[in-house]
Write an enzyme that holds these catalytic residues in place. Structure first.
Site: not given
Length: 360
Positions: A254, A258, A267
Site C-alpha cells: 500500500r 489506509h 507509523y
C-alpha cells in the site's frame, strides 16, 4: 526492511498455475486498465481534498492485483464481492464508476449500480463481511449446479488485516467442507492500517492457513499483473469444475495512507515506503510491454490521454450527484415496515413539511 519485505514472498504453492495465455491485444488492454485505475485513484484522493468526496480508501500500488484478478473472471457467470478499496476491480469489471463512487460520496449506502445486473456486490465497509456473503452465494451455486457441471465462481477480496477476523476462518471452513466455488483473494499490502503484517498474521503467511481447511492456495507477486491473471484464471478453473475453493495471497504494498483520514507518517517513513514498495506495478508493466515490442510511446500517450478524459467525465458525474430522497432512510430498513419505523417516517414527513413552509 527490504530483506524482510522480500522474504514475505515465497514460492510455495499447492495450486498449479500455468503461465498467462494473453495475446498482444489483451496485454495492451491490461495496461490501459492499469493506467486508468491509477489515474482515477490519484484523482479520487484529490476530490476528497477538494470536498467532492467525504472520504476515500486509496489503492496505489495494488492496481495489478485488482485489475489482473478481475480480468481473469467470467462476467457472465461469476460474482464479485468487494470491500471498500476495490476501485480497480470495479473499473476492470465494467461497473458504472459514477454509480460506484456514489457510496464514497455518502449519497447511497451500497452504490447506485445494480449489483445483480453488474454481478458486483455492494461495497462492504464491514471488515471481512464480504467473505461470508461470497461463500453464501457460492454455496448457492452448488445447490443449483449447471447440468454441464460448471458453476459460477465467487471471488471475495480482503486484506491481510481482515484475514485475522473470525468471519474469514468460518467462511473458509464452510467453503472447504461444502466445496463452495469461491476464490479467497487476499491483497496482502503489508499493513493492517498502522500494524505491519508480521505483527498480526501468525505464521507469517495467510496462504499457509488454507491447508488447515483443506483448501489449495497460491502466494503470488501481486505487483505482476500477468502473474495475478494466471493465478486467478487457474483458481477459477479449479472452483468452476466443482473442486472447491482456492486461496490466493497477492503480495503487494500500500503506497500511501489506509484512507484519506490516515497519516502513514505516524507509523512509517517515506523512505521505508519507497524501499518496501518495490517496483511500481504500472511502470513495471509499461516497461515489459516496451521491451517486448507490444506497445510504443504513441500507445502510452494515447492511454494516458484516455485516462484523463475518463477522469474528467467521472468527476463531472460525481459532482452532479444530487442528494437522495430523505424517505429512503425509512423505505429500505425492513422488507415489511414495522410500526415504529412507520411512526418515525410520519414524524419526519411532518417535520419536513413544517420546515419547507417556514422556508417559504
Amino acid at each position: 526492511m527490504t530483506q524482510a519485505r522480500n522474504e514475505r514472498l515465497s514460492t510455495a504453492s499447492t495450486l498449479p498455475v500455468p503461465e498467462a495465455e494473453l495475446d498482444s491485444t489483451q496485454r495492451r488492454e491490461l495496461y490501459r486498465l492499469l493506467e486508468t485505475v491509477r489515474y482515477l485513484d490519484v484523482s479520487a484522493i484529490a476530490w476528497q481534498r477538494q470536498g467532492i468526496l467525504p472520504g476515500y480508501a486509496p489503492e496505489r500500488g495494488q492496481e495489478a492485483a485488482q485489475v489482473g484478478s478481475a480480468y481473469a473472471m467470467d462476467r457472465e457467470r461469476d460474482f464479485i464481492f468487494p470491500t471498500y478499496r476495490e476501485l480497480g476491480v470495479a473499473r476492470a469489471w465494467g461497473v458504472d464508476m459514477v454509480a460506484y463512487l456514489a457510496t464514497h460520496k455518502a449519497s447511497w449506502h451500497g452504490g447506485l449500480y445494480d449489483p445483480v445486473a453488474s454481478r458486483f456486490a455492494p461495497i462492504q465497509a464491514v471488515v471481512a463481511g464480504s467473505v461470508l456473503h461470497a461463500v453464501g452465494w457460492a454455496h448457492g451455486q452448488t445447490l443449483s449446479a449447471d447440468p454441464s457441471g460448471q458453476t459460477g465462481v465467487a471471488i471475495s477480496y480482503f486484506g491481510d488485516g481482515a484475514s485475522s477476523q473470525g468471519d474469514v476462518h468460518e467462511a473458509m471452513n464452510f467453503a472447504g467442507i461444502f466445496k463452495a466455488p469461491v476464490i479467497f483473494f487476499v491483497q496482502n499490502n503489508g499493513w493492517a492500517i498502522s500494524v505491519p503484517t508480521e505483527r498480526q498474521v501468525a505464521g507469517g503467511s495467510v496462504a499457509g492457513r488454507a491447508a488447515g481447511y483443506g483448501i489449495p492456495a497460491v502466494q503470488i507477486d501481486g505487483n505482476d499483473v500477468e502473474a495475478v491473471y494466471a493465478a486467478t484464471k487457474a483458481a477459477r478453473a479449479h472452483a468452476a469444475a466443482g473442486r472447491g475453493p482456492v486461496l490466493i495471497e497477492a503480495m503487494t504494498y500500500r503506497r500511501g495512507p489506509h484512507s484519506t483520514s490516515d497519516d502513514p507518517g505516524r507509523y512509517r517513513s517515506l523512505e521505508e515506503e519507497r524501499q518496501e514498495g518495490g517496483p511500481d506495478p504500472v511502470d513495471r508493466y509499461a516497461q515489459k510491454l516496451r521491451e517486448s515490442g507490444i506497445a510504443d510511446e504513441a500507445f502510452f500517450t494515447t492511454a494516458c490521454e484516455a485516462a484523463k478524459a475518463e477522469e474528467e467525465q467521472l468527476r463531472a458525474g460525481v459532482i452532479a450527484l444530487g442528494p437522495r430522497p430523505g424517505r429512503e432512510m425509512f423505505d429500505f430498513v425492513y422488507a415489511e415496515a414495522e410500526s415504529e419505523v412507520q411512526a418515525q417516517a410520519a414524524a419526519w414527513r411532518q417535520e419536513t413539511a413544517y420546515q419547507e413552509n417556514q422556508d417559504a
